[in-house]
Design an enzyme around this catalytic site. Structure first.
Site, PDB file in Angstrom:
ATOM      1  N   ARG A 108       0.839  -1.193   0.000  1.00 58.10           N
ATOM      2  CA  ARG A 108       0.000   0.000   0.000  1.00 58.10           C
ATOM      3  C   ARG A 108       0.880   1.252   0.000  1.00 58.10           C
ATOM      4  NH1 ARG A 108      -5.149   1.694  -1.082  1.00 58.10           N
ATOM      5  NH2 ARG A 108      -6.131   2.851   0.599  1.00 58.10           N
ATOM      6  N   THR A 383     -10.032   0.565  -9.320  1.00 53.17           N
ATOM      7  CA  THR A 383      -8.968  -0.254  -8.768  1.00 53.17           C
ATOM      8  C   THR A 383      -8.969  -1.442  -9.704  1.00 53.17           C
ATOM      9  OG1 THR A 383      -9.234   0.546  -6.499  1.00 53.17           O
ATOM     10  CG2 THR A 383      -8.506  -1.702  -6.697  1.00 53.17           C
ATOM     11  N   ASN A 403      -6.222   4.406  -6.907  1.00 49.26           N
ATOM     12  CA  ASN A 403      -7.410   4.970  -6.267  1.00 49.26           C
ATOM     13  C   ASN A 403      -8.413   5.372  -7.339  1.00 49.26           C
ATOM     14  OD1 ASN A 403      -9.171   5.593  -4.289  1.00 49.26           O
ATOM     15  ND2 ASN A 403      -8.337   7.602  -3.839  1.00 49.26           N
ATOM     16  N   ASP A 425      -7.856   8.439   0.368  1.00 50.69           N
ATOM     17  CA  ASP A 425      -8.399   7.337   1.175  1.00 50.69           C
ATOM     18  C   ASP A 425      -8.195   7.571   2.681  1.00 50.69           C
ATOM     19  OD1 ASP A 425      -9.655   5.788  -0.670  1.00 50.69           O
ATOM     20  OD2 ASP A 425      -8.136   4.230  -0.797  1.00 50.69           O
ATOM     21  N   SER A 454      -7.830   1.038   3.415  1.00 49.85           N
ATOM     22  CA  SER A 454      -8.318   0.542   2.124  1.00 49.85           C
ATOM     23  C   SER A 454      -9.521  -0.377   2.338  1.00 49.85           C
ATOM     24  CB  SER A 454      -7.191  -0.242   1.454  1.00 49.85           C
ATOM     25  OG  SER A 454      -7.669  -0.909   0.308  1.00 49.85           O
TER      26      SER A 454
HETATM   27  N1  GLY Z   1      -8.518   3.062  -3.210  1.00 57.97           N
HETATM   28  C1  GLY Z   1      -9.458   2.083  -2.936  1.00 57.97           C
HETATM   29  C2  GLY Z   1      -9.135   1.263  -1.750  1.00 57.97           C
HETATM   30  O1  GLY Z   1      -7.976   1.140  -1.412  1.00 57.97           O
HETATM   31  O2  GLY Z   1      -9.999   0.742  -1.117  1.00 57.97           O
END
Ligand code: GLY
Length: 572
Positions: A108, A383, A403, A425, A454
């Protein structure tokens, strides 16, 4: 006479041996490993792009394992599916070996060291519209390249260079745009031009049409750097210089130090049990795994199979479970390296039983009475997910993202890849409405070096020690509920993998207090019954874009590629 008998005998022997060889090969139409139901024996890749799925299968055929194929697919998607495939974003991988060992990798994005909790607020403390969404400041430190290098180092079998080669080629020689991609790029032209004044390969002065070849020379050069130098080809040297120069051009804050410091992290999977199936999924900083296990456990005591797919009782139960789970998500989930996420408590049987004890079959609960506290930040529904199984039965489930569609809409000049807008987010302003009228919790407040929460829910299911399903989807906050329903569709409603993916879906996320319903998901009588109990039914467009693989009891792989996109399952 004797000659005729001999001739008949020869024909019979020929027919028997043809039949035998066909059975032995398990083939129809002469294709090795395929049966008459279009299922495959040796492995499968399902992704958002036919080109990327083919790249993955080619790697499997060369003797690569599921992780090798995943690395190749991740890089190929960065070229042929630029709206979400990426090297400038991040994601999560769930892995299960053929022997049953499981692991997860967190790649991430992170907030830069210079990030602060008020960085998207104006002088009066209100969120500045679009500041966390577009432009260089919206980007978190990318994690995908580090993630792929880490995955390959631990589990890969083929050479790294071999896995990068298809992406280098696709970027340098170009690939044909689908009709959907041409439409999207045309729609975003004004934004791309505004945010990329020095020009980008994604903009065509005339109009993109289906079949146009998109050549990305700068991206090809960046991929070559990564091919030759591994993660250092991205986080150091010329590419890192280009990223920092891009930041300086547009008020971004990612530094050379942020890039050099980025590390992907192996984390213990979240696991649960649903009707005898082991569920292996992603821990925080994704909320997806915990929420998925909570949802499955919440509905497990009920006879869904008897009630039927999307009957009023089934939908009511799912909605009430979703309402409670998303309320928990808002209050308790965030980056575990920064916030004490009560992970074990949230998936305890007794806790879930107590949460579900408060709803009334006669009448909808209201989200206000479930929890009047903080709620989840909104997420963009763009995504991408891919599922892979290799010949040995190793499985990989990866969800990866920029995102929003095409991320921050900034293509790093000289390096040719899109920056994510993952900073959105985070809760831009904990405890107060964000730019979408929603509020978020302290758990997901911005802090330097922190990962944003997320919803991505890559998952693998096993039964009696054998692989059963590989599943995941894009879709922002609808990711969790789409994966949840896909699993129920197979386990409770006996649907094939493809039908479970195709099936129309519903979604509730606590707040706003409404049931989002895909077109034709509910029949009119069910809608009337739910409305009579006080549920607000809101029709909406497609929910989810699930790409999944099911292993049948005969040992074949069934693909489920979502028809909501250009997705493709390719087996061998
Ligand atoms: N950007 C979407 C997620 O990480 O949930």
């Amino acid at each position: 006479m004797q000659k005729t008998t001999k001739h008949k005998l020869t024909l019979a022997v020929l027919a028997v041996s043809l039949l035998a060889s066909s059975l032995f090969l398990g083939c129809a139409g002469g294709q090795l490993g395929k049966n008459n139901s279009g299922e495959y024996r040796n492995g499968m890749v399902v992704s958002a792009s036919e080109l990327a799925s083919q790249v993955g299968v080619d790697i499997l055929k060369k003797g690569g394992n599921a992780v090798d194929a995943a690395v190749a697919v991740q890089f190929a998607l960065a070229v042929v599916y630029p709206n979400a495939g990426n090297i400038g974003g991040g994601g999560f991988m769930v892995y299960r070996s053929a022997k049953g060992e499981s692991n997860t990798l967190d790649f991430r994005e992170k907030a830069a060291a210079g990030a602060g909790r008020d960085m998207y607020l104006d002088a009066t403390g209100n969120p500045i519209v679009d500041k966390s969404l577009y432009g260089q400041l919206a980007a978190g430190v990318p994690g995908s390249v580090a993630g792929m290098a880490e995955a390959h180092q631990k589990y890969g079998r083929l050479k790294w260079e071999e896995l990068l080669a298809p992406a280098v080629r696709l970027a340098g020689s170009g690939f044909k745009l689908t009709a959907r991609q041409a439409r999207e790029l045309n729609g975003l032209k004004a934004r791309f031009k505004k945010l990329n004044p020095l020009g980008t390969a994604l903009v065509k002065e005339t109009t993109w049409t289906e079949g146009d070849v998109l050549v990305q020379t700068e991206l090809s050069n960046t991929l070559k750097q990564i091919k030759e130098k591994g993660r250092n080809g991205f986080y150091e040297g010329a590419v890192a210089d280009s990223i920092v120069a891009e930041m300086q051009r547009g008020g971004g804050i990612i530094s050379k130090q942020d890039l050099a410091n980025y590390k992907a992290v192996w984390r213990k999977p979240v696991t649960g049990n649903y009707r005898g199936y082991e569920v292996i999924t992603m821990p925080p900083p994704s909320s997806g795994g915990i929420a998925l296990v909570q949802l499955l456990k919440s509905v497990e005591p009920y006879p869904l199979q008897r009630w039927g797919f999307n009957s009023d009782s089934t939908v009511q139960l799912m909605v009430e479970a979703e309402r409670r789970v998303y309320a928990d998500r808002a209050a308790h989930l965030g980056d575990p390296d920064f916030y004490p996420v009560p992970q074990n408590k949230l998936i305890e049987d007794a806790y879930i039983k107590q949460r579900m004890s408060t709803f009334n079959w006669q009448k909808a609960s209201t989200s206000a009475e479930i929890n009047a506290g903080e709620i989840a930040p909104t997420e963009h529904e763009e995504t991408t997910h891919f599922s892979i199984v290799d010949r040995d039965g190793n499985a990989v489930s990866i969800t990866t993202t920029l995102n929003g569609s095409y991320g921050a809409a900034v293509v790093v000049k000289g390096a040719g890849f899109l920056l994510n807008n993952e900073m959105d987010d985070f809760s831009v302003k904990p405890g107060a409405p964000n730019m979408y009228g929603l509020v978020g919790g302290e758990a997901n407040a911005i802090a330097p070096g922190k990962r944003m929460l997320s919803s991505m829910t890559p998952a693998i299911l096993a039964k009696d020690g054998q692989l059963f399903m590989v599943v995941g989807t894009p879709g922002g906050s609808t990711i969790i509920t789409s994966v949840f329903q896909t699993i129920l569709n197979v386990i409770d409603f006996n649907q094939s993998m493809q039908s479970a993916v195709n099936a129309k879906k519903i979604h509730h996320q606590w707040l706003p207090d409404q049931v989002d319903v895909e077109e034709k998901a509910l029949d009119s009588l069910t809608t009337v019954k739910l409305k009579a109990k006080g549920y607000k039914i809101v029709p909406r467009g497609p929910i989810g874009r699930v790409d999944a693989i099911l292993k049948t009891k005969w040992g074949y792989y069934q693909g489920g590629a979502d028809p909501r996109g250009d997705d493709k399952a390719i087996g061998w």
